[in-house]
Design a protein around this motif. Structure first.
Motif, PDB file in Angstrom:
ATOM      1  N   ARG A 203     -19.204   0.259  14.416  1.00 12.48           N
ATOM      2  CA  ARG A 203     -17.869   0.932  13.983  1.00 12.48           C
ATOM      3  C   ARG A 203     -18.165   2.487  13.964  1.00 12.48           C
ATOM      4  O   ARG A 203     -19.036   3.015  14.581  1.00 12.48           O
ATOM      5  N   THR A 204     -17.356   3.225  13.436  1.00 13.78           N
ATOM      6  CA  THR A 204     -17.208   4.768  13.569  1.00 13.78           C
ATOM      7  C   THR A 204     -18.491   5.457  12.924  1.00 13.78           C
ATOM      8  O   THR A 204     -19.259   6.360  13.648  1.00 13.78           O
ATOM      9  N   ASP A 235     -15.223   1.608   7.707  1.00 13.60           N
ATOM     10  CA  ASP A 235     -15.452   2.046   9.210  1.00 13.60           C
ATOM     11  C   ASP A 235     -16.869   2.289   9.417  1.00 13.60           C
ATOM     12  O   ASP A 235     -17.321   2.886  10.368  1.00 13.60           O
TER      13      ASP A 235
END
Length: 390
Positions: A203-204, A235
């Motif tokens: 994810r981010t 995230d």
């Protein structure tokens, strides 16, 4: 100056192998040195190895960082001990550098160093990676004392280890307090961060734990902290890369053991990517380039190779506030420190990192003090006297 270096090398695994290989590369490129390299052919007897003897061999890596040297010293063959002594005597070396990693090496090193002391004028330098082992054994202090007192000079990588060495060994010289240099041999110029993140489903925000999984490394603390952090950060991903050093039940993976108390449908499970295997040298860059930062939640430490790999990739770190990490992590410049063993405080520092991110340029400036050129200069520049190098 004529120098001999003895240490582990390919096909064996581990941080000391990478350290020795990188040190050899630095010494070899010095035009002012006459340098010979010697390797252990068999550094341990089979019954002392975790798992099988084959499990300690690196069969996966095509990139080995291996330098040409003579590889004949065997733990279980005393004839090779004599060969090492004869070679050192005939070589007329000014300096003999070797490593102290674990008391298991006591009989071999004690035998060799005693002869070097008695029958040559060679100065003995021992790089002490661990004064005492992480997992203590019987008579470890006495074996350590017996070998390290043979050194003319001892190199340690933290003030804490220096104090420990002075307390255990009655030596007539002050240990040289150096540092763990950056492990820059894994760095490539390829920009593969985005492709690795996509292929791994990251994810981010990406936190990385890297290296052999051992009890003293505090992975359970990190998992608890990440669970707290992930409650408000869907995230984020935690990327755990490395195999268990000791695996009592091969049928149960490290992931299953560490997450045994988590609910099967816990949504945070999906935010953890676990690479439960030994990573070939050529793949190390994949995981460090993909991460935003490295977390080293160790419960005890002398120094950390993964931390210095992170610095080589200009990645910041979050580390436990152990004395050794105080010496190599600058708060707000190269990373953040959290209270050792406290998952809640680690979760807060994870929040702090994304509120006050540390740029790669800052880490790059900070890591210059951990260069191999500076490390070798500290060793060679203090060949005739003791004292601190920092």
């Amino acid at each position: 100056m004529k120098i001999a270096l003895l240490g582990p090398g390919h096909p064996f695994r581990g941080g000391i192998v990478h350290f020795n290989s990188r040190l050899a590369m630095e010494l070899q490129k010095r035009s002012d040195l006459d340098f010979d390299l010697f390797y252990w052919k068999k550094p341990y007897p089979e019954f002392l190895l975790p798992g099988s003897a084959q499990s300690c061999l690196d069969k996966e890596s095509s990139l080995t960082f291996h330098s040409n040297g003579k590889q004949f010293l065997s733990y279980t063959n005393p004839l090779t001990w004599m060969k090492m002594i004869i070679t050192l005597h005939q070589g007329g070396y000014d300096l003999f550098i070797t490593h102290w990693v674990h008391p298991v090496h006591f009989p071999v090193l004690k035998f060799i160093l005693n002869f070097v002391r008695l029958f040559t004028k060679t100065e003995i330098v021992i790089i002490v990676h661990n004064v005492l082992p992480h997992e203590r054994i019987r008579f470890d202090a006495s074996m350590t004392r017996s070998v390290l007192k043979m050194a003319h000079r001892s190199i340690v990588h933290s003030d804490e280890e220096s104090k420990k060495l002075i307390n255990i060994v009655s030596i007539n010289h002050a240990p040289l307090v150096a540092f763990m240099p950056v492990f820059d041999q894994f760095v490539t110029d390829d920009d593969i961060s985005s492709s690795v993140r996509i292929s791994l489903g990251l994810r981010t925000k990406v936190f990385l734990f890297f290296g052999f999984i051992r009890q003293y490394k505090g992975l359970d603390v990190l998992l608890e902290a990440f669970h707290l952090f992930a409650q408000t950060h869907a995230d984020a991903s935690l990327l755990i890369v490395g195999e268990s050093f000791y695996q009592e039940n091969k049928a149960i993976s490290a992931k299953d053991r560490y997450l045994a108390n988590w609910l099967p449908d816990d949504p945070v499970r999906s935010q953890i990517v676990w690479i439960d295997r030994y990573v070939p040298n050529e793949d190390v860059c994949r995981y460090f380039t993909a991460a935003d930062l490295l977390i080293v939640p160790y419960l005890s430490v002398t120094q950390s190779a993964p931390l210095q790999i992170a610095y080589a990739f200009d990645k910041p770190v979050i580390a436990s506030d152990l004395p050794a990490f105080h010496e190599c992590v600058s708060t707000g410049e190269s990373g953040y420190l959290f209270e050792t063993g406290k998952a809640f405080d680690l979760a807060k520092k994870m929040e702090t990192f994304f509120e006050k991110p540390i740029r790669s340029e800052s880490v790059k400036r900070f890591r210059q003090k951990f260069s191999w050129e500076r490390y070798v200069n500290l060793i060679l520049g203090n060949t005739n006297h003791g004292g601190n190098g920092l």
